[in-house]
Write an enzyme that holds these catalytic residues in place. Structure first.
Site, PDB file in Angstrom:
ATOM      1  N   THR A 100       7.625  13.480  36.111  1.00 59.62           N
ATOM      2  CA  THR A 100       8.114  14.856  36.033  1.00 59.62           C
ATOM      3  C   THR A 100       7.336  15.679  35.031  1.00 59.62           C
ATOM      4  O   THR A 100       6.859  16.781  35.337  1.00 59.62           O
ATOM      5  CB  THR A 100       9.616  14.868  35.658  1.00 59.62           C
ATOM      6  OG1 THR A 100      10.362  14.213  36.687  1.00 59.62           O
ATOM      7  CG2 THR A 100      10.119  16.289  35.504  1.00 59.62           C
ATOM      8  N   THR A 125       8.114  21.062  23.005  1.00 59.84           N
ATOM      9  CA  THR A 125       9.025  20.582  21.972  1.00 59.84           C
ATOM     10  C   THR A 125       8.272  20.321  20.668  1.00 59.84           C
ATOM     11  O   THR A 125       7.080  19.997  20.691  1.00 59.84           O
ATOM     12  CB  THR A 125       9.716  19.280  22.426  1.00 59.84           C
ATOM     13  OG1 THR A 125      10.426  18.701  21.336  1.00 59.84           O
ATOM     14  CG2 THR A 125       8.697  18.258  22.913  1.00 59.84           C
ATOM     15  N   ASP A 126       8.976  20.429  19.552  1.00 59.88           N
ATOM     16  CA  ASP A 126       8.365  20.091  18.268  1.00 59.88           C
ATOM     17  C   ASP A 126       8.091  18.598  18.147  1.00 59.88           C
ATOM     18  O   ASP A 126       7.336  18.165  17.265  1.00 59.88           O
ATOM     19  CB  ASP A 126       9.230  20.571  17.098  1.00 59.88           C
ATOM     20  CG  ASP A 126      10.640  19.998  17.097  1.00 59.88           C
ATOM     21  OD1 ASP A 126      10.982  19.229  18.008  1.00 59.88           O
ATOM     22  OD2 ASP A 126      11.407  20.329  16.164  1.00 59.88           O
ATOM     23  N   GLU A 127       8.662  17.805  19.037  1.00 57.59           N
ATOM     24  CA  GLU A 127       8.470  16.353  18.947  1.00 57.59           C
ATOM     25  C   GLU A 127       7.025  15.931  19.226  1.00 57.59           C
ATOM     26  O   GLU A 127       6.637  14.805  18.904  1.00 57.59           O
ATOM     27  CB  GLU A 127       9.433  15.628  19.892  1.00 57.59           C
ATOM     28  CG  GLU A 127      10.890  15.797  19.485  1.00 57.59           C
ATOM     29  CD  GLU A 127      11.836  14.924  20.280  1.00 57.59           C
ATOM     30  OE1 GLU A 127      11.509  13.741  20.501  1.00 57.59           O
ATOM     31  OE2 GLU A 127      12.899  15.422  20.675  1.00 57.59           O
ATOM     32  N   TYR A 153       8.724  10.022  25.708  1.00 54.28           N
ATOM     33  CA  TYR A 153       9.096  11.408  26.000  1.00 54.28           C
ATOM     34  C   TYR A 153       8.130  12.387  25.350  1.00 54.28           C
ATOM     35  O   TYR A 153       7.553  13.253  26.020  1.00 54.28           O
ATOM     36  CB  TYR A 153      10.520  11.689  25.525  1.00 54.28           C
ATOM     37  CG  TYR A 153      10.806  13.170  25.372  1.00 54.28           C
ATOM     38  CD1 TYR A 153      10.731  14.021  26.475  1.00 54.28           C
ATOM     39  CD2 TYR A 153      11.104  13.735  24.136  1.00 54.28           C
ATOM     40  CE1 TYR A 153      10.957  15.386  26.351  1.00 54.28           C
ATOM     41  CE2 TYR A 153      11.345  15.091  24.006  1.00 54.28           C
ATOM     42  CZ  TYR A 153      11.267  15.910  25.102  1.00 54.28           C
ATOM     43  OH  TYR A 153      11.481  17.260  24.974  1.00 54.28           O
ATOM     44  N   SER A 156       4.687  12.371  26.818  1.00 54.20           N
ATOM     45  CA  SER A 156       4.576  13.051  28.116  1.00 54.20           C
ATOM     46  C   SER A 156       4.547  14.564  27.946  1.00 54.20           C
ATOM     47  O   SER A 156       3.831  15.270  28.667  1.00 54.20           O
ATOM     48  CB  SER A 156       5.734  12.633  29.032  1.00 54.20           C
ATOM     49  OG  SER A 156       6.978  13.129  28.574  1.00 54.20           O
ATOM     50  N   LYS A 157       5.295  15.086  26.975  1.00 56.45           N
ATOM     51  CA  LYS A 157       5.285  16.529  26.732  1.00 56.45           C
ATOM     52  C   LYS A 157       3.957  16.969  26.121  1.00 56.45           C
ATOM     53  O   LYS A 157       3.426  18.037  26.461  1.00 56.45           O
ATOM     54  CB  LYS A 157       6.449  16.924  25.822  1.00 56.45           C
ATOM     55  CG  LYS A 157       7.819  16.766  26.454  1.00 56.45           C
ATOM     56  CD  LYS A 157       8.028  17.686  27.658  1.00 56.45           C
ATOM     57  CE  LYS A 157       8.187  19.143  27.223  1.00 56.45           C
ATOM     58  NZ  LYS A 157       8.519  20.015  28.393  1.00 56.45           N
ATOM     59  N   ASN A 182      15.301  21.562  17.744  1.00 54.66           N
ATOM     60  CA  ASN A 182      16.491  21.146  18.503  1.00 54.66           C
ATOM     61  C   ASN A 182      17.398  22.332  18.823  1.00 54.66           C
ATOM     62  O   ASN A 182      17.804  23.063  17.929  1.00 54.66           O
ATOM     63  CB  ASN A 182      17.288  20.110  17.710  1.00 54.66           C
ATOM     64  CG  ASN A 182      16.652  18.736  17.744  1.00 54.66           C
ATOM     65  OD1 ASN A 182      15.437  18.615  17.676  1.00 54.66           O
ATOM     66  ND2 ASN A 182      17.460  17.711  17.850  1.00 54.66           N
ATOM     67  N   LYS A 192      23.686  14.499  24.483  1.00 59.12           N
ATOM     68  CA  LYS A 192      22.993  14.910  23.278  1.00 59.12           C
ATOM     69  C   LYS A 192      23.964  14.977  22.095  1.00 59.12           C
ATOM     70  O   LYS A 192      25.176  15.063  22.264  1.00 59.12           O
ATOM     71  CB  LYS A 192      22.302  16.264  23.508  1.00 59.12           C
ATOM     72  CG  LYS A 192      21.238  16.230  24.621  1.00 59.12           C
ATOM     73  CD  LYS A 192      20.112  15.257  24.294  1.00 59.12           C
ATOM     74  CE  LYS A 192      19.049  15.199  25.383  1.00 59.12           C
ATOM     75  NZ  LYS A 192      18.136  16.320  25.371  1.00 59.12           N
ATOM     76  N   TYR A 210      23.112   7.073  14.446  1.00 61.13           N
ATOM     77  CA  TYR A 210      21.998   6.146  14.259  1.00 61.13           C
ATOM     78  C   TYR A 210      21.734   5.889  12.774  1.00 61.13           C
ATOM     79  O   TYR A 210      21.726   6.824  11.959  1.00 61.13           O
ATOM     80  CB  TYR A 210      20.719   6.709  14.871  1.00 61.13           C
ATOM     81  CG  TYR A 210      20.615   6.562  16.377  1.00 61.13           C
ATOM     82  CD1 TYR A 210      20.807   5.328  16.991  1.00 61.13           C
ATOM     83  CD2 TYR A 210      20.295   7.660  17.172  1.00 61.13           C
ATOM     84  CE1 TYR A 210      20.691   5.197  18.365  1.00 61.13           C
ATOM     85  CE2 TYR A 210      20.175   7.536  18.546  1.00 61.13           C
ATOM     86  CZ  TYR A 210      20.374   6.290  19.140  1.00 61.13           C
ATOM     87  OH  TYR A 210      20.255   6.165  20.496  1.00 61.13           O
ATOM     88  N   ASN A 252      21.551  14.466  10.531  1.00 60.93           N
ATOM     89  CA  ASN A 252      22.462  14.172  11.632  1.00 60.93           C
ATOM     90  C   ASN A 252      23.883  13.956  11.116  1.00 60.93           C
ATOM     91  O   ASN A 252      24.858  14.381  11.754  1.00 60.93           O
ATOM     92  CB  ASN A 252      21.987  12.937  12.395  1.00 60.93           C
ATOM     93  CG  ASN A 252      20.767  13.223  13.261  1.00 60.93           C
ATOM     94  OD1 ASN A 252      20.395  14.381  13.473  1.00 60.93           O
ATOM     95  ND2 ASN A 252      20.126  12.175  13.737  1.00 60.93           N
ATOM     96  N   ARG A 276      17.463   3.922  16.522  1.00 60.53           N
ATOM     97  CA  ARG A 276      16.569   4.003  17.672  1.00 60.53           C
ATOM     98  C   ARG A 276      15.167   3.527  17.272  1.00 60.53           C
ATOM     99  O   ARG A 276      14.681   3.856  16.183  1.00 60.53           O
ATOM    100  CB  ARG A 276      16.515   5.452  18.136  1.00 60.53           C
ATOM    101  CG  ARG A 276      15.419   5.786  19.106  1.00 60.53           C
ATOM    102  CD  ARG A 276      15.228   7.293  19.204  1.00 60.53           C
ATOM    103  NE  ARG A 276      16.355   7.958  19.822  1.00 60.53           N
ATOM    104  CZ  ARG A 276      16.600   9.265  19.684  1.00 60.53           C
ATOM    105  NH1 ARG A 276      15.819  10.011  18.925  1.00 60.53           N
ATOM    106  NH2 ARG A 276      17.632   9.803  20.283  1.00 60.53           N
TER     107      ARG A 276
END
Length: 339
Positions: A100, A125-127, A153, A156-157, A182, A192, A210, A252, A276
């Site tokens: 995708t 994304t900032d990721e 992820y 791929s972005k 986010n 999420k 997490y 978080n 994670r």
């Protein structure tokens, strides 16, 4: 103006569809969405009967289908929200993210080349920048920060971003990219962090956090994000990347505790779970470029935005309860049976 919005039945894409229809009643918005698990047609129910809106079910990686849609609609712009976006899912099944997020983006770019557009905008994304250390609060991601991905992820972005920029350089395609922090707000899929914690809190279920909950994220209210993309597609410079950040950093654990306190629940609901793999520690965006060039800045403080978000989930229980039960996936058949 005619705009194809891919992934428009998802969280940010759905909010963008609402935003654009309300702001530009003379525009035509064509929403293309595959309606995978995170796509929810009920998100678009308020605009379904709008004369300037059309929903199309399809896959951005399906070349023949996409070309036929471009041939029929002849769009002026494309805004690509369509993506697999959950990091945990990318760890268990990376392949669908490549299909995708990379192949799908390539198909859209080819369609834009063939049929001609005024602007292709890639929502990233900032990721793609990796993460920042917790002990350096002075560091922020800028548009020139090297790409340093941590998960399938984000890889791929980042791949999609590079493809978009290559099409600009090689084929002179008029493109822009935005990389956001986010998002939170209405219509956020309950897997999420924020909607999951709200739903679990309301049902007095454990709140999984997490590690120690010390990971830091910069939270951006979704309407602020939509306004930024609106500015970029109309006035942003071709071939440029724009970072969109909220200047609302929270751990978080702080986010979870804020939700617990707002709902009057016990912090004993917090349940720390194994972290994670490869979990990024801190994201923080410097939005100076989009502020200086386009005049954008976030208008929603986290403390205000989280209250509005919690209120929305309290007032729209049927929307997320159907998702949790799985019933929402039958909505498309109910809407389109016999059409």
């Amino acid at each position: 103006m005619k705009i194809i919005v891919t992934g428009g039945a998802g969280f940010i894409g759905g909010n963008f569809v609402h935003y654009m229809i309300n702001k530009y009643p003379d525009y035509k918005i064509i929403c293309l969405d595959k309606l995978t698990y995170a796509g929810n047609l009920e998100t678009l129910e308020p605009v379904m009967d709008n004369k300037g809106f059309r929903f199309v079910k399809g896959d951005i990686a399906d070349r023949d289908f996409v070309y036929k849609l471009f041939e029929d609609e002849k769009p002026d712009m494309v805004v690509n929200f369509a993506a697999e976006s959950h990091v945990d899912r990318s760890i268990t099944d990376p392949g669908i993210f490549l299909q995708t997020n990379v192949i799908g983006t390539g198909v859209l770019l080819d369609a834009c080349r063939i049929y001609g557009i005024k602007r292709y905008h890639q929502v990233s994304t900032d990721e793609v920048y990796g993460d920042l250390p917790l002990d350096r609060p002075d560091l922020f991601f800028t548009e020139t920060t090297p790409l340093h991905t941590s998960s399938p992820y984000s890889a791929s972005k980042a791949s999609a971003d590079l493809l978009v920029l290559a099409y600009h350089r090689t084929f002179k395609l008029p493109v822009t990219i935005s990389r956001c922090s986010n998002n939170y707000g209405p219509y956020h899929f309950p897997e999420k962090l924020i909607p999951l914690m709200i739903a679990n809190c309301l049902n007095d279920k454990p709140l999984p956090v997490y590690g120690k909950g010390e990971n830091v994220r910069d939270w951006l209210y979704v309407e602020d994000h939509c306004r930024a993309i609106d500015m970029i597609i109309h006035d942003g410079r071709e071939g440029e990347v724009y970072n969109i950040g909220g200047h609302n950093e929270r751990t978080n654990l702080q986010v979870v505790e804020t939700i617990i306190d707002a709902l009057g629940k016990s912090r004993d609901l917090i349940q720390y779970v194994t972290d994670r793999p490869g979990h990024d520690m801190r994201y923080a965006i410097d939005p100076t470029k989009i502020h200086d060039e386009l005049g954008w800045e976030p208008t929603t403080r986290f403390d205000d935005g989280i209250k509005k978000t919690i209120d929305w989930y309290l007032n729209n229980k049927p929307w997320w309860e159907k998702i949790i039960s799985g019933e929402y996936q039958n909505y498309y058949e109910k809407m389109y049976a016999g059409r």
